[in-house]
Scaffold this motif. Structure first.
Motif, PDB file in Angstrom:
ATOM      1  N   LEU A  79     -39.452 -11.817   9.505  1.00  0.00           N
ATOM      2  CA  LEU A  79     -38.202 -11.634   8.780  1.00  0.00           C
ATOM      3  C   LEU A  79     -37.049 -11.551   9.772  1.00  0.00           C
ATOM      4  O   LEU A  79     -37.123 -10.828  10.770  1.00  0.00           O
TER       5      LEU A  79
ATOM      6  N   ALA B   9     -32.824 -11.155   9.069  1.00  0.00           N
ATOM      7  CA  ALA B   9     -31.870 -11.065   7.968  1.00  0.00           C
ATOM      8  C   ALA B   9     -30.704 -10.156   8.332  1.00  0.00           C
ATOM      9  O   ALA B   9     -30.797  -9.306   9.214  1.00  0.00           O
TER      10      ALA B   9
ATOM     11  N   TYR C  13     -30.569 -14.087   4.416  1.00  0.00           N
ATOM     12  CA  TYR C  13     -31.864 -14.293   5.044  1.00  0.00           C
ATOM     13  C   TYR C  13     -31.832 -15.540   5.917  1.00  0.00           C
ATOM     14  O   TYR C  13     -31.353 -16.586   5.488  1.00  0.00           O
TER      15      TYR C  13
END
Length: 240
Positions: free
Chosen positions: A145, A147, A172
């Protein structure tokens, strides 16, 4: 890719670059429109980075932001981002070069085995040179991830030096979308001065549950954002 498909891709790219009106025949060609829409989206992203350059050069150099972006002690910060204005221009210019190279590859690249082997060699070389710094193509390819968001809650955990931070995620990078809100327990030394309402950028590698990178404040996020945007096209072509 056949010669016909290569020609269609090149025509779609040029139409997206020049902005010329499309003929009825072109609009009726679903494959052509898919190539055109994809190229137009990437060109819009590149133009955004050129806007960043223009804005940065039009304004006087900003003061050194506080607090500085924080990494875990084992991760050294890239020297390129110690000078915010110069690095912003370099990263945005890199976005143009990398993005245009990716577009041309999509329009005219072949799919034979020799071309595949060449692409793999180039990817391996890029990974070796870029390392695993946050924002590099290899980091993005191997991240779970990446973001941006805003801290909606910052609470000290009783009897500890840790903070419980809740983030409302608004953008994102990897993956394309995800949960709108996430909560992490983080050592306060990794996010000095973090307060409710502050903008935050985080990165979590594959296999990890907690971020290994935090940037707090727009002044620290802006150069990292430019680097991430420049790295995205290449990251899509890499394996981890």
């Amino acid at each position: 890719m056949t010669a016909e498909n290569q020609g269609r891709g090149a025509d779609a790219l040029m139409a997206a670059i020049t902005g010329e009106p499309l003929s009825g025949e072109a609009r009726a060609d679903a494959a052509f429109m898919a190539e055109h829409d994809s190229a137009a989206a990437d060109l819009a992203l590149l133009r955004e980075q050129l806007g960043i350059i223009g804005h940065a050069l039009a304004e006087p150099p900003p003061p050194v932001p506080e607090p500085t972006p924080v990494r875990r002690p084992a991760r050294a910060r890239r020297p390129i981002f110690t000078v915010a204005l110069g690095s912003l221009a370099v990263a945005a210019a890199g976005s143009v070069l990398v993005g245009m190279g990716w577009l041309l590859t999509q329009a005219g690249g072949g799919a034979d085995s020799d071309a595949g082997a060449s692409s793999a060699d180039q990817a391996a070389t890029a990974q070796a040179s870029a390392g695993t710094d946050f924002g590099s193509p290899h980091y993005l390819a191997c991240s779970r991830l990446v973001a941006e968001g805003r801290a909606t809650s910052v609470e000290r955990l009783p009897g500890t030096e840790s903070l419980r931070v809740t983030l409302q995620l608004t953008r994102y990078y990897k993956p394309d979308k995800g949960e709108p809100e996430l909560t992490f327990d983080v050592d306060q030394n990794l996010v000095p001065g973090l307060r409710k309402g502050d903008p935050v950028l985080i990165g979590i590698p594959q296999g990890a549950r907690e971020p290994d990178f935090w940037a707090v404040g727009e002044g620290d996020i802006a150069p990292e954002r430019a680097w991430l945007t420049a790295s995205l096209p290449e990251a899509r072509e890499l394996g981890c």
